[in-house]
Every structure is written in C-alpha cells, then in structure tokens.
Design a protein around this motif. Structure first.
Motif, PDB file in Angstrom:
ATOM      1  N   CYS A 117       0.893   9.773  -4.517  1.00  0.00           N
ATOM      2  CA  CYS A 117       1.488   8.941  -5.564  1.00  0.00           C
ATOM      3  C   CYS A 117       1.037   7.485  -5.399  1.00  0.00           C
ATOM      4  O   CYS A 117       0.786   6.777  -6.373  1.00  0.00           O
ATOM      5  CB  CYS A 117       3.006   9.032  -5.536  1.00  0.00           C
ATOM      6  N   ASN A 135       6.445   9.057  -9.135  1.00  0.00           N
ATOM      7  CA  ASN A 135       7.006   9.955  -8.110  1.00  0.00           C
ATOM      8  C   ASN A 135       6.467  11.358  -8.335  1.00  0.00           C
ATOM      9  O   ASN A 135       5.756  11.600  -9.305  1.00  0.00           O
ATOM     10  CB  ASN A 135       8.535   9.950  -8.169  1.00  0.00           C
ATOM     11  N   CYS A 139       8.276  13.212  -3.353  1.00  0.00           N
ATOM     12  CA  CYS A 139       8.776  11.868  -3.112  1.00  0.00           C
ATOM     13  C   CYS A 139       9.609  11.346  -4.288  1.00  0.00           C
ATOM     14  O   CYS A 139       9.589  11.942  -5.361  1.00  0.00           O
ATOM     15  CB  CYS A 139       7.624  10.906  -2.826  1.00  0.00           C
TER      16      CYS A 139
HETATM   17 ZN   LIG Z   1       4.743  11.656  -4.591  1.00  0.00          ZN
END
Ligand SMILES: [Zn+2]
Ligand SMILES: [Zn+2]
Ligand SMILES: [Zn+2]
Length: 767
Positions: A117, A135, A139
C-alpha cells in the motif's frame, strides 16, 4: 470413516480465529487454484467454512499450506477437518456470508500500512498517489470503524462512501489484495482531508498535506485526526513548539511520544535492539520506549529528566506523507486536555482542543471507538504498558473455559474485561476514571464489546475500593441487571492477571508492588507478598505500614511521604534541614505535617512500594513534587542509569502473627548516613534498587521454602521499572525459582480487569 472414489476425497473444514477481514477467503481461493481443488469457502458469523475436493495428495498439500502459509494478519485458533466422499463440485467459488444468531467472531485491531500500500501512494503513476486513506486486507482501520458484526461495509463508518467502479472491481476480485477490504477507497470515491484553522474555518489550498507540513515546519501545533482519535503534533526538535504544546495542554513534564520516518531515523535518536526494531515495524506499530542518545536533535523538553524516549513509526498513509514532507521528527501525543479521553469527532475536537491546536487536519471517515496508541518496552521480552491500537480487541487466551463475566477494572489506566468461553476480551486503554468523558467512553466501549462479541454477562466484578468510579458503576449495574457482584482485592487481581498472561493455573507466590490498592484491612496496600491462585489468596508478607501525611497530598508531594516515613521510623531528630529533600520545605508546613502525624489526622497507613520509591526520591533531592503519575520513582530509576554497583542497605524481616514484615528503619538511616558523607545520588539510587531486589528475593525464597511453591509472579506498576524487573528476574532465577512477568497485559492497573474477571469466574463457578 474415510471413503474415496479412486483417490478423490472431500474435506469439510471449519476455521476459527482471526480469519475475517484479513484476506482469508482470497487466500483459500488461491490455495484451491494452486492445488487444483473444487468446492467453496464462506464466512459465517463465527467461523470460516470450507469444502474442497480433489486428489488426496492435493488435499494434503492444501492443508499444509493452510496451516503454514496464512495471510500475515490471520490467526487460526481452531481448525477442524473431516473427510467425506466427494460430491462432484465443478469449480471453486466464494459463497455469500451466512449470518448465525448468537455467533461471534474475533475482530482484527487496526493495522499499520503495509508495504504494497505504501508503494501505491508513493507512486506518482498510481491512482492512489498521495491518497491518505489507502488500505487493503492486510492493513488499515478495522476495529475503530466497526459498529457491529458481521464485518461488512454497511456495518462500518465507511457505509456513506459508495465505491467507484475501479474500487468495486478490486473489492470483487478474489485475486486482488483489496478483495472484500471493507474500508477500500480511492481519491474518487473515498474519504478526504481538510485543513481548518483554530476556529474551524477551512483553509483553502490544493495539497492539504503539503500545507500542513509547512505549518508544522513553521512551529505550529496541529490536531491531526488519525485512526482512533486526534493526535496533537508539532516539531519535536523545536523547544518553542514543544513548550507551547506543554503549556496549552497543561502537561508540564509528562513524557510525549515522537514519530520518526523510518528505522534509520530511529537510530539517529535512540539505541535500538533487534527485538525493538521488530516491534516498531510490526503491524501493531506501537510506541516503543527506547534508550535515548544524547546526540539526538529531539529537544529534551519532550521527555524531561528521562533517558528513554517513546518512539513510533508512521502507521497510516497520512503519517507517512507528513513524515516525508516535513522531514522532521514529530511529537504525536493524544489529542486531549490533561486526563480527558482522546478526542475523536471533528466538532468534539474543535471544542475540546480549542486553545491547544493552531490548526486541525481532519477527515470525514468517522471513528466509532476511541483508540489510543499502544505503549510497549522490551525488558528481556516485549512488554505492553498501554494496550490499545494494534492489540485490542484481540482476546487474551484463557487456559480454561469461562462463564460470561464483566470486570470493571481499576480507577487509573482503566480497562474492562469480558470473558467468554476460552477468551478474555480485555478492552483497549480507557483512561483515568476521574471525569464524565472517561466514564462515557467506558460505558460506550462496554456496550460495543458486548454487542460485537455477543456477550451477556452473568457476573460482574469490581475492585474492593468503595470509591472507585468503576466500582460504583459496577454496583449500580449489578443491581439494575440483578447480577451477582464480586469485589476483588486489587493485588490479588494483579497477580492473577500475571498468571493468566503466562497461561499458568497453579498457585504462585505473588509479588504485587504498586502505588495504591485498597487492602482487605482498610489500609493502603502496595508492597505485598501473596500466595495466590485463581480463587483466593493469603497475604504472607508486606512492607511495613508507614503514614502518608495528607493522603492524596503526599502522593502529589513525595517530600511529605519522606517526612512521614523519617519521622515515624527515626524520630524528630532525623528531619534535618541539611537533607537535600527537606531543605526547601516550608517551616510552617513541616510543623503542620508533624502535628498531623502526631495526632494521626488524615495520615493513612500504607505498605506501598511506589510510595517507598517516592520517599527515597524526595529524600535524596531528586523529586519532591510530581507533575505526572510515578514521576519521582521514574526519575529515581533514571538516576541509577548505567551505574553498576554491588551492595545495598540493611533491612530486617520480622515474623509477626505468621506474616513477614519488612522493616525499613535501617534502610533510611543507611541512606541518610551516605547522604551526609557525600555519596553520589546515582550510587544511592543503584544501592536502593539492589536493596529492594534483595527484599523481594529473600522474601520469595522464604515463602517458597514454607509453601513448597516455586513459581513467582511479579505484578504492579513498580515492575515498569526495568532496572528492578531485570535484577529481580535474574536473581530469583539464579535462586532456582521460576519467574512470571507481564507481556501481553499491562503490569500496571491496565491489567487489573483481567485478574478480576478470572477470579470472579472461579469464585462463581457452577457446581
Ligand atoms: Zn495494505
Ligand atoms: Zn474508488
Ligand atoms: Zn495496582
């Protein structure tokens, strides 16, 4: 019975644990492709169910991959597999989720931005370039945006953002990292940032992050809305900015945390071990207390008088971008005034942080639950001091099956704890229960946890202290809901929380050393030696009772404690004005304190080890008045830094009515005589630490011999003192005893609720 047509079989698999919202179904989908299997996978309210069929060798490969190569954030707690005859599936598919009444699932904490990311939002050619809400399933926000289960976008604060076609395509593609990533978003369809001035008026400008970075570089204080609430940020190298922040926040000395760009920059300011590096870069991305180098450019105003600095790495895209643009270490501290909870909503922040922040960097992705940064240290092993972001609401594993219990915790550093089956859901850090806002946060979070984990408590537990806000709340609740209330002694709860933290069920010798806890005899305990199990305890020893002139006033002004102790132990002649800690005490106040002690007016007795540290710190002139909890004790520990010295001060253990009492008179006369012969404070502090270590070791050895128990559990805020913890652990181990210390659960009062819950469950056990 295994049946097979040729070599083909069908496996029915059920997986429980943290397996939703972490990319688990795409992982299964890809595994099925890899091993040429047919069938399906689906989420239920409580588990992930899988049916796969294929050749036995392929199924075996699938199972071993399932166990060994899970997605980074998944945790499998239970895996059951049954083999059946094949039914002839033609393809592998992800089927729609099944909701089941009463079932619950474990919920992932919010997780730091993952590397892929980060590459996305740093890449000028990527559609998420500089997008601060990037995201994926590995995450981003989780717990803080969830209002209920199942974890699906309509039940999160993301429901107001409708995904654009590009985001929707990612969301629907089982092979994409963003498959079913509920907070998935992009600049076209997702949340956005806004910069506002102190009055809440929008500051115009195209690149909000660049403008904010300029303001930070110019010494301004920004309130920045993050994952779990607002943080106050300023240039950590600027004396002017940090002292302005301290003044406005009414926090003269309490240490502030700092965010730095990456590990290389951490090394410019602090010494970092491998274990500390791992912790800093873990998905939880907590604040880690690190040894501060004197060459650091971060102003000492960030943590005055301390040798450790609380450091964290950026954990959201917004943080990464701010760090990149400012190229500065930034103070990042909870967005609140003194002891209030962290502000989370935009209007709330504007009101509550008025007069503190010069600007507000805010966004429109709402935060459902307040969530502070977690604080950790590595002392031998990783130890969590404040448990919130990145850890809660993962449960602590219980070594038994529990009834549904709600334990309301202590007054300071409050957390609550809900038990269900083999899980203890210890809440995130709630705060000090001394104002209406914190009580509201406490109540709202209990409601959320009960709803998320489908827990209807049958028992309520609380501290024995009648005046704790949490105790009074528990009393009202138990009456309203007609539930049994179990009040648990504070230090017993400490020891049991340490036992559970270590998965230990057998009785232990418990050393509970803290500042204050309500004793069974009505005195203030805090230097306790217990023989304890999950159900009960015997107090087998303690530091001797000494008077605290003025009670709470003595806690704020440790010189009063020092006077109380000296006067009681050594008499009036010991109160020499030549003593470094007494020289500045006002004559009149000194007289008043003596009268208070003589007449026993508002001078409660205490066996607290925290107060003993306070008294010594004040007596030798290190800290006579405090601005934050345990400041005198912490600065006493810092004074001994790097000093290696043998020897200590004398003390005696007296056996009285079967209880061992540690007498402190010789300790104080020893320190006074060294003060008068000019021994350095660092040496006195080091010898004092040696003395407390010896007290613990001698007592534990005697109790082990007497009881036949060879395991010692160490709990209570005093064991946040690394020097003491390490010395005690080493010496007890060398003496042949097994030592339990805290790791997953705070050793301070943040761990109390876990102990309360387990004790209440065992007292109220059915049958
Ligand atoms: Zn991520
Ligand atoms: Zn989009
Ligand atoms: Zn305590």
């Amino acid at each position: 019975m295994t049946q097979a047509i040729g070599n083909r079989q069908l496996l029915k698999i059920s997986v429980r644990g943290v397996v939703q919202g972490v990319g688990f179904r795409p992982f299964i989908y890809q595994l099925a492709q890899k091993h040429k299997l047919k069938g399906w996978v689906l989420n239920t309210s409580g588990s992930v169910l899988i049916e796969v069929e294929g050749e036995k060798a392929d199924l075996d490969g699938f199972l071993s991959d399932l166990k060994e190569n899970q997605p980074p954030q998944a945790r499998i707690n239970e895996l059951s597999v049954s083999r059946q005859p094949p039914v002839g599936y033609h393809r592998f598919e992800i089927r729609p989720s099944l909701a089941q009444a009463g079932e619950y699932q474990l919920i992932s904490p919010d997780l730091a931005t993952c590397d892929p990311c980060r590459q996305d939002f740093l890449d000028p050619d990527n559609r998420r370039y500089r997008y601060p809400f990037t995201n994926c399933t590995n995450c981003g926000p989780r717990f803080t945006i969830i209002e209920d289960i199942p974890y699906d976008r309509p039940l999160t604060t993301m429901r107001r953002f409708r995904m654009c076609p590009a985001c929707q395509a990612e969301y629907d593609d089982p092979l994409n990292r963003r498959f079913h990533a509920q907070p998935n978003a992009c600049p076209t369809c997702g949340p956005s940032l806004e910069l506002a001035d102190a009055q809440g008026n929008t500051v115009p400008g195209r690149d909000v992050i660049a403008t904010s970075s300029q303001l930070l570089k110019g010494g301004k204080i920004l309130a920045i809305r993050g994952l779990g609430g607002y943080l106050l940020a300023c240039d950590a190298t600027s004396k002017a900015a940090v002292s302005a922040l301290r003044q406005r926040k009414k926090r003269p000395a309490k240490p502030l945390a700092v965010m730095v760009a990456d590990l290389d920059e951490v090394r410019e300011h602090c010494l970092v071990s491998n274990e500390e590096e791992e912790l800093l870069t873990s998905p939880a991305s907590p604040i880690v207390l690190l040894k501060w180098q004197s060459s650091s450019s971060i102003t000492t105003l960030v943590a005055p008088g301390l040798k450790y600095l609380g450091v964290m790495l950026p954990y959201t895209p917004l943080h990464h971008l701010l760090m990149k643009d400012t190229k500065l270490p930034l103070v990042m501290t909870s967005g609140n005034l003194s002891e209030e909870p962290i502000a989370k909503d935009n209007n709330e922040a504007l009101t509550r942080l008025r007069g503190i922040a010069d600007y507000f960097l805010r966004h429109n992705r709402d935060i459902y639950s307040r969530y502070d940064d977690s604080v950790t240290m590595v002392a031998g092993k990783t130890t969590i001091i404040r448990r919130a972001r990145g850890y809660a609401p993962y449960p602590i594993h219980l070594p038994f099956n529990a009834r549904p219990v709600l334990a309301c915790g202590a007054e300071e550093k409050n957390t609550f704890c809900l038990l269900k089956e083999g899980h203890a859901f210890l809440s995130q850090h709630i705060g000090d229960m001394e104002n209406e806002e914190t009580l509201e946060h406490f109540e709202a979070t209990i409601t959320l946890y009960q709803k998320m984990f489908r827990i209807g408590p049958e028992i309520i537990a609380c501290d024995k202290h009648p005046d704790y806000l949490a105790t009074r709340w528990a009393q009202v609740k138990s009456e309203e809901e007609r539930l049994p209330l179990v009040s648990v002694q504070h230090h017993h709860a400490h020891i049991v929380s340490c036992m559970v933290d270590n998965g230990v069920k057998e009785p232990v010798i418990g050393v509970a050393f803290d500042g204050t806890g309500y004793g069974s005899d009505g005195h203030i305990w805090g230097g306790e030696f217990l023989v304890a199990d999950y159900k009960g305890f015997q107090r087998r020893g303690h530091l001797e009772y000494l008077p605290l002139p003025g009670g709470a006033a003595a806690i704020k002004k440790p010189y009063r404690t020092a006077i109380g102790y000296l006067y009681h132990l050594l008499g009036e002649e010991a109160l020499s004005r030549k003593l470094p800690g007494l020289g500045r005490v006002d004559e009149v106040e000194l007289e008043l304190i003596k009268q208070q002690l003589d007449k026993k007016i508002n001078s409660p007795l205490t066996s607290s080890c925290g107060r003993l540290f306070d008294a010594v710190s004040a007596l030798i002139g290190i800290r006579g008045q405090i601005d934050y909890d345990a400041q005198a004790a912490i600065e006493l520990e810092m004074a001994a830094d790097d000093i290696l010295i043998e020897g200590g001060y004398p003390f005696t253990i007296e056996l009285k009515d079967g209880i061992r009492i540690i007498r402190l008179k010789e300790l104080f006369s020893g320190i006074i005589s060294e003060l008068s012969s000019g021994v350095a404070l660092a040496k006195i502090s080091a010898k004092f630490h040696n003395t407390v270590t010896r007290m613990i070791v001698q007592m534990c050895c005697q109790l082990a011999e007497q009881s036949g128990i060879n395991t010692v559990a160490l709990s209570g805020g005093v064991f946040q003192n690394r020097r003491l913890l390490q010395q005690v652990t080493t010496t007890l181990t060398a003496a042949g005893l097994k030592v339990l210390a805290h790791h997953q659960v705070p050793t301070n009062d943040g761990g109390i609720s876990l102990g309360q819950a387990v004790i209440a469950n065992n007292i109220m056990k059915r049958g």
